[in-house]
Scaffold this motif. Structure first.
Motif, PDB file in Angstrom:
ATOM      1  N   ASP A   1      -3.927   3.987   8.971  1.00 44.39           N
ATOM      2  CA  ASP A   1      -3.805   4.766   7.735  1.00 44.39           C
ATOM      3  C   ASP A   1      -3.074   6.083   7.950  1.00 44.39           C
ATOM      4  O   ASP A   1      -3.500   7.125   7.467  1.00 44.39           O
ATOM      5  CB  ASP A   1      -5.185   5.001   7.102  1.00 44.39           C
ATOM      6  N   HIS A   2      -1.982   5.987   8.752  1.00 47.43           N
ATOM      7  CA  HIS A   2      -1.104   7.153   8.941  1.00 47.43           C
ATOM      8  C   HIS A   2      -1.893   8.347   9.474  1.00 47.43           C
ATOM      9  O   HIS A   2      -1.783   9.470   8.963  1.00 47.43           O
ATOM     10  CB  HIS A   2      -0.421   7.542   7.626  1.00 47.43           C
TER      11      HIS A   2
ATOM     12  N   MET B   1       0.835  -1.181   0.000  1.00 47.33           N
ATOM     13  CA  MET B   1       0.000   0.000   0.000  1.00 47.33           C
ATOM     14  C   MET B   1       0.878   1.242   0.000  1.00 47.33           C
ATOM     15  O   MET B   1       1.805   1.356   0.793  1.00 47.33           O
ATOM     16  CB  MET B   1      -0.893  -0.001   1.248  1.00 47.33           C
ATOM     17  N   THR B   2       0.560   2.160  -0.861  1.00 50.52           N
ATOM     18  CA  THR B   2       1.326   3.410  -0.903  1.00 50.52           C
ATOM     19  C   THR B   2       0.434   4.553  -1.337  1.00 50.52           C
ATOM     20  O   THR B   2      -0.425   4.399  -2.184  1.00 50.52           O
ATOM     21  CB  THR B   2       2.528   3.288  -1.869  1.00 50.52           C
ATOM     22  N   THR B   3       0.591   5.669  -0.689  1.00 49.24           N
ATOM     23  CA  THR B   3      -0.090   6.885  -1.133  1.00 49.24           C
ATOM     24  C   THR B   3       0.917   8.007  -1.097  1.00 49.24           C
ATOM     25  O   THR B   3       1.808   8.039  -0.256  1.00 49.24           O
ATOM     26  CB  THR B   3      -1.282   7.252  -0.225  1.00 49.24           C
ATOM     27  N   THR B   4       0.767   8.928  -2.033  1.00 52.69           N
ATOM     28  CA  THR B   4       1.691  10.054  -2.126  1.00 52.69           C
ATOM     29  C   THR B   4       0.879  11.340  -2.077  1.00 52.69           C
ATOM     30  O   THR B   4      -0.195  11.424  -2.642  1.00 52.69           O
ATOM     31  CB  THR B   4       2.487   9.995  -3.440  1.00 52.69           C
TER      32      THR B   4
ATOM     33  N   LEU C   1       3.373   4.716   3.372  1.00 51.89           N
ATOM     34  CA  LEU C   1       3.481   3.318   2.977  1.00 51.89           C
ATOM     35  C   LEU C   1       2.985   2.415   4.104  1.00 51.89           C
ATOM     36  O   LEU C   1       2.945   2.820   5.264  1.00 51.89           O
ATOM     37  CB  LEU C   1       4.937   2.962   2.666  1.00 51.89           C
ATOM     38  N   ALA C   2       2.636   1.185   3.753  1.00 48.78           N
ATOM     39  CA  ALA C   2       2.237   0.212   4.765  1.00 48.78           C
ATOM     40  C   ALA C   2       2.509  -1.191   4.266  1.00 48.78           C
ATOM     41  O   ALA C   2       2.399  -1.465   3.067  1.00 48.78           O
ATOM     42  CB  ALA C   2       0.761   0.373   5.111  1.00 48.78           C
ATOM     43  N   VAL C   3       2.866  -2.066   5.194  1.00 49.03           N
ATOM     44  CA  VAL C   3       3.009  -3.497   4.889  1.00 49.03           C
ATOM     45  C   VAL C   3       2.375  -4.277   6.021  1.00 49.03           C
ATOM     46  O   VAL C   3       2.431  -3.853   7.191  1.00 49.03           O
ATOM     47  CB  VAL C   3       4.492  -3.922   4.723  1.00 49.03           C
ATOM     48  N   PRO C   4       1.747  -5.415   5.701  1.00 49.16           N
ATOM     49  CA  PRO C   4       1.159  -6.233   6.772  1.00 49.16           C
ATOM     50  C   PRO C   4       2.245  -6.862   7.635  1.00 49.16           C
ATOM     51  O   PRO C   4       3.371  -7.081   7.176  1.00 49.16           O
ATOM     52  CB  PRO C   4       0.365  -7.298   6.005  1.00 49.16           C
ATOM     53  N   ILE C   5       1.894  -7.124   8.890  1.00 53.02           N
ATOM     54  CA  ILE C   5       2.839  -7.769   9.796  1.00 53.02           C
ATOM     55  C   ILE C   5       2.144  -8.959  10.459  1.00 53.02           C
ATOM     56  O   ILE C   5       0.963  -8.875  10.820  1.00 53.02           O
ATOM     57  CB  ILE C   5       3.410  -6.777  10.832  1.00 53.02           C
TER      58      ILE C   5
ATOM     59  N   VAL D   1       7.684   8.341   4.512  1.00 56.28           N
ATOM     60  CA  VAL D   1       8.999   8.668   3.956  1.00 56.28           C
ATOM     61  C   VAL D   1       9.006  10.144   3.560  1.00 56.28           C
ATOM     62  O   VAL D   1       8.061  10.629   2.918  1.00 56.28           O
ATOM     63  CB  VAL D   1       9.300   7.813   2.701  1.00 56.28           C
ATOM     64  N   LEU D   2      10.035  10.840   3.960  1.00 58.63           N
ATOM     65  CA  LEU D   2      10.317  12.182   3.449  1.00 58.63           C
ATOM     66  C   LEU D   2      11.565  12.057   2.594  1.00 58.63           C
ATOM     67  O   LEU D   2      12.651  11.761   3.115  1.00 58.63           O
ATOM     68  CB  LEU D   2      10.538  13.177   4.592  1.00 58.63           C
TER      69      LEU D   2
END
Length: 464
Positions: free
Chosen positions: A272-273, A1-4, A416-420, A387-388
């Protein structure tokens, strides 16, 4: 998952900022503080883009002396850091006229202090709650008006922006009393409960077995939403006179007290950040937001602290100790600048910030008399990362030697996100042109399958 997020482009010459970024400071957690402790916090907050502290004061007899230390430290810091009172009316008494005199003393004592925040030439003052306080008068409005606002004149006149937990349609009953309102609960999507999630159209099965992608997608739309802001802004606007709107921004929420203490055991959705997303939402409507108040600097009991773990915790050690959050200060600097100027800054250096809970949402603890927190089902098992980047780069997030995901990120901010899964760890790298710029590892962190006690707080790790 990624958003910008590209963010607003800004104008060629942004106006001089009259906007403030404030952090909520629980004076009740500062019992062992010295002036040097206050100084360290003030320097850290100031360097992170925070303009001042809202000093939450309660009933303890020692708190006035810590407020004095705070003002002394702010002056000593030479930073111009500002302070103002936030009266905690869930702690302070407010049934008699003499109760109001205690509040006025705080105002008159610091009204002329160089580090007192003045707004529109008046002493800034706020509250947590207070919507039932009468101070011995016939109504709440009359109590605050006759015993507090009207008695503070001249250099002690207040700009009063409380957090009253009332329906915004009732704001007009405080006409002539308030100069604005602080929307405490706007920091989280508090309407999202287990029953709310179960009612989402298209939901298949019981949420006890985990969240579907349909549900996750629906929930991400409410994270950071400005709907609660718009309701307040509209009601304040209807009062006329250019009322001040103070919004809340918060990174997390988990509290875990049993019936024998504070009897508070729940989470608010913070996925979701939330911190980054909420900031971006407020920046998008910044023309209508005068203050962004970060909840909180040091409220350990509710797990939304962004400052260091220090002072005196309110019996929250079980879920706070070892879970550093100061990595969120890296994001605070970035977003505070954008909120105050209207333009997102170009990151001066590459940064990676990651966070995760210590165990699965659906895990069963072996020895926790307090029990699962209300709404435990609504959160996802993810490592969240922001990420910056100074220029395009490659980011790899890993939760084990066999579970990693690669993202190509642009310059600016990426979420960004990844499952754990149980047994997982938390690490990330940022590379550019074959060179490793960041190699970030969470030490002493393992995502547990079978925790002893429930802990829905997070560990935040960040690159230097």
């Amino acid at each position: 998952m990624t958003t910008t997020s590209q963010g607003p482009t800004g104008t060629s010459s942004p106006p001089v900022s009259s906007k403030y970024v404030i952090a909520h400071f629980m004076v009740g957690n500062s019992y062992p503080y010295t002036v040097d402790n206050w100084l360290a916090d003030i320097f850290l907050a100031h360097s992170s883009g925070i303009d001042g502290f809202a000093l939450n004061v309660g009933v303890d007899s020692w708190q006035p002396s810590q407020v004095a230390n705070a003002y002394q430290a702010a002056l000593q810091s030479g930073t111009g850091f500002k302070l103002f009172m936030s009266f905690d009316m869930s702690s302070l008494p407010c049934t008699t006229a003499s109760d109001a005199a205690n509040l006025r003393t705080y105002i008159t004592t610091y009204a002329k202090h160089p580090n007192q925040l003045l707004y529109n030439g008046r002493v800034m003052a706020s509250t947590f709650s207070g919507e039932t306080c009468t101070f011995g008068q016939g109504s709440v409005a009359s109590g605050w008006s006759t015993q507090f606002v009207q008695q503070l004149t001249g250099s002690s006149a207040v700009h009063f922006v409380p957090s009253f937990f009332v329906d915004p349609s009732q704001f007009n009953t405080y006409s002539g009393v308030i100069d604005g309102m602080f929307n405490w609960n706007s920091g989280w999507p508090i309407q999202v409960t287990a029953s709310y999630v179960s009612s989402i159209p298209g939901l298949l099965g019981d949420i006890a077995s985990g969240l579907s992608s349909t549900v996750n997608s629906a929930l991400s739309n409410v994270i950071g939403s400005t709907t609660p802001d718009e309701t307040y802004i509209s009601s304040l606007s209807a009062m006329g006179g250019g009322k001040t709107y103070m919004a809340a921004v918060s990174p997390w929420f988990f509290t875990h007290y049993g019936p024998s203490t504070y009897n508070k055991n729940w989470i608010y959705l913070s996925d979701d950040h939330l911190y980054a997303t909420r900031w971006e939402s407020l920046i998008a409507i910044r023309d209508q937001v005068d203050f962004a108040q970060i909840v909180s600097w040091n409220d350990f009991g509710e797990s939304h602290y962004i400052g260091p773990i220090e002072g005196a915790q309110p019996m929250s050690q079980a879920w706070v100790d070892g879970n550093d959050h100061t990595g969120w200060l890296n994001l605070t600097s970035y977003y505070a600048s954008a909120f105050k100027t209207g333009s997102y800054p170009t990151p001066a250096k590459d940064q990676l910030i990651m966070w995760s809970r210590p165990h699965a949402a659906l895990a069963s603890a072996s020895n926790d008399p307090v029990g699962k927190p209300t709404n435990y089902q609504i959160t996802s098992d993810n490592v969240w990362a922001v990420v910056l980047a100074t220029s395009p780069a490659t980011v790899v997030l890993s939760t084990s030697s066999s579970h990693s995901q690669t993202f190509n990120v642009p310059a600016g901010v990426s979420k960004l996100a990844v499952p754990i899964q149980p047994g997982g760890t938390m690490s990330g790298t940022l590379t550019r042109g074959g060179q490793t710029v960041i190699d970030l590892q969470a030490t002493d962190f393992t995502f547990e399958a079978n925790p002893t006690t429930y802990n829905f707080n997070v560990l935040v790790v960040a690159s230097p």
